[in-house]
Motif scaffolding. Structure first.
Motif, PDB file in Angstrom:
ATOM      1  N   ARG A   1       0.825  -1.210   0.000  1.00  0.00           N
ATOM      2  CA  ARG A   1       0.000   0.000   0.000  1.00  0.00           C
ATOM      3  C   ARG A   1       0.861   1.262   0.000  1.00  0.00           C
ATOM      4  O   ARG A   1       0.520   2.259  -0.634  1.00  0.00           O
ATOM      5  CB  ARG A   1      -0.929   0.011   1.211  1.00  0.00           C
ATOM      6  CG  ARG A   1      -2.058  -1.012   1.152  1.00  0.00           C
ATOM      7  CD  ARG A   1      -3.077  -0.746   2.251  1.00  0.00           C
ATOM      8  NE  ARG A   1      -4.033  -1.844   2.390  1.00  0.00           N
ATOM      9  CZ  ARG A   1      -4.037  -2.719   3.379  1.00  0.00           C
ATOM     10  NH1 ARG A   1      -3.142  -2.624   4.357  1.00  0.00           N
ATOM     11  NH2 ARG A   1      -4.931  -3.694   3.427  1.00  0.00           N
TER      12      ARG A   1
ATOM     13  N   VAL B   1      -5.273  -2.279  -4.227  1.00  0.00           N
ATOM     14  CA  VAL B   1      -6.425  -2.595  -3.394  1.00  0.00           C
ATOM     15  C   VAL B   1      -6.502  -4.106  -3.206  1.00  0.00           C
ATOM     16  O   VAL B   1      -6.687  -4.853  -4.167  1.00  0.00           O
ATOM     17  CB  VAL B   1      -7.735  -2.076  -4.026  1.00  0.00           C
ATOM     18  CG1 VAL B   1      -8.944  -2.549  -3.230  1.00  0.00           C
ATOM     19  CG2 VAL B   1      -7.724  -0.553  -4.117  1.00  0.00           C
TER      20      VAL B   1
ATOM     21  N   ASP C   1     -10.661  -3.401  -0.535  1.00  0.00           N
ATOM     22  CA  ASP C   1      -9.689  -3.563   0.552  1.00  0.00           C
ATOM     23  C   ASP C   1     -10.369  -3.913   1.863  1.00  0.00           C
ATOM     24  O   ASP C   1      -9.744  -3.875   2.926  1.00  0.00           O
ATOM     25  CB  ASP C   1      -8.838  -2.304   0.718  1.00  0.00           C
ATOM     26  CG  ASP C   1      -9.643  -1.081   1.146  1.00  0.00           C
ATOM     27  OD1 ASP C   1     -10.890  -1.177   1.238  1.00  0.00           O
ATOM     28  OD2 ASP C   1      -9.032  -0.021   1.396  1.00  0.00           O
TER      29      ASP C   1
ATOM     30  N   THR D   1      -7.031  -7.151   0.393  1.00  0.00           N
ATOM     31  CA  THR D   1      -6.967  -7.427   1.820  1.00  0.00           C
ATOM     32  C   THR D   1      -5.830  -8.402   2.091  1.00  0.00           C
ATOM     33  O   THR D   1      -5.448  -9.185   1.203  1.00  0.00           O
ATOM     34  CB  THR D   1      -8.275  -8.042   2.336  1.00  0.00           C
ATOM     35  OG1 THR D   1      -8.443  -9.339   1.737  1.00  0.00           O
ATOM     36  CG2 THR D   1      -9.478  -7.157   2.010  1.00  0.00           C
TER      37      THR D   1
END
Length: 304
Positions: A21, A28, A230, A30
């Motif tokens: 990031r 984007v 995200d 997780t």
């Protein structure tokens, strides 16, 4: 402690995502989706996620592997990323060197890499023998305030979430093959395998099954807009396209409007997308929807 280059472990996911990031502000994903994508990568891709660690801190990471969905032999990729606070200490060069060493073992003759279209990223690539190939535009939409037009499907047309195809995703694969083959790029994605696509894209790819939209015309998937989030407020396009027989009807725009509307209702406030500089039709669609330039990427290639 010296710099260490090692393989990714599932527990590294939060630290690796923090690096990515910071290095690539429009990325984007997780941490959970990252770990799942590594674990579920197609065997033919030979994917490795390398981690650069200094004094016990993850300072960089980079994915590398084979471009397994093309008929062109000997193609591979490497995308090293280093946290801005830890650059110029050798991590990026070490990640790239290990990636090149790794893919050479599979007979690779050409390496492809995306870097930020800015200094010193361009100099980093060029200093290591990479030549600039193509440019991509990264666009951002202020989804919280964008005046989206209504998604009004014409007669005989349905707007369905991607997840509604879990029972039979093969029609989506047929659509994906057409849209991916026609995208501008250095290597043609003309040898996609259904099982690999199903695992890498449909199951483990991180694509949001409810916020992604498929346009169905007379019962046939005709266009799609896939997105990933995200897990908070940001979204990125993972591919928008239309089947060859359905182009020129505004269906890609329709898919994107519906997907963005779903996302806004779910609390997403920022949407990112990337388009090759030569992809004028998609650039025009995104600009009409209110996307504006946020950054640039440049593709670099090296013959090994």
């Amino acid at each position: 402690m010296p710099l260490i280059i090692r393989d990714f472990r599932p527990g590294d996911a939060p630290a690796v995502m923090a690096v990515r990031r910071a290095a690539v502000p429009f990325l984007v994903q997780t941490p959970e989706a990252l770990a799942e994508s590594v674990a579920g990568a197609p065997a033919a891709q030979r994917l490795r996620l390398l981690v650069a660690e200094a004094d016990g801190v993850v300072v960089g990471a980079g994915q590398t592997g084979l471009q397994h969905d093309t008929s062109e032999p000997g193609q591979a990729f490497a995308n090293p990323q280093v946290h801005p606070d830890h650059r110029r200490a050798g991590a990026g060069g070490a990640l790239l060197a290990e990636a090149e060493r790794y893919v050479r073992g599979f007979g690779v003759v050409r390496m492809h890499s995306w870097v930020m279209d800015e200094e010193p990223s361009r100099s980093f690539a060029e200093h290591r023998g990479y030549a600039s190939s193509r440019v991509a535009h990264v666009l951002r939409l202020d989804l919280a305030h964008a005046p989206l037009p209504p998604a009004a499907p014409p007669s005989g047309t349905q707007l369905r979430p991607l997840g509604s195809f879990r029972g039979d995703p093969r029609p989506l694969f047929a659509l994906e093959c057409q849209t991916v083959e026609d995208e501008p790029g250095d290597v043609a994605s003309d040898a996609m395998d259904f099982d690999d696509w199903f695992a890498d894209t449909f199951v483990h790819g991180g694509i949001d099954q409810e916020l992604s939209t498929v346009v169905v015309v007379d019962g046939v998937p005709a266009a799609h807009s896939y997105v990933e989030t995200d897990g908070r407020t940001r979204l990125a396009s993972r591919g928008t396209g239309t089947g060859r027989a359905y182009r020129g009807r505004g269906l890609a725009t329709l898919a994107k409007i519906d997907s963005l509307g779903r996302a806004r209702a779910a609390g997403i406030t920022d949407a990112f997308t990337g388009n090759d500089d030569s992809n004028a039709p998609m650039l025009a669609v995104n600009r009409r929807l209110g996307y504006r330039r946020f950054a640039g990427e440049r593709r670099y290639v090296r013959d090994l």
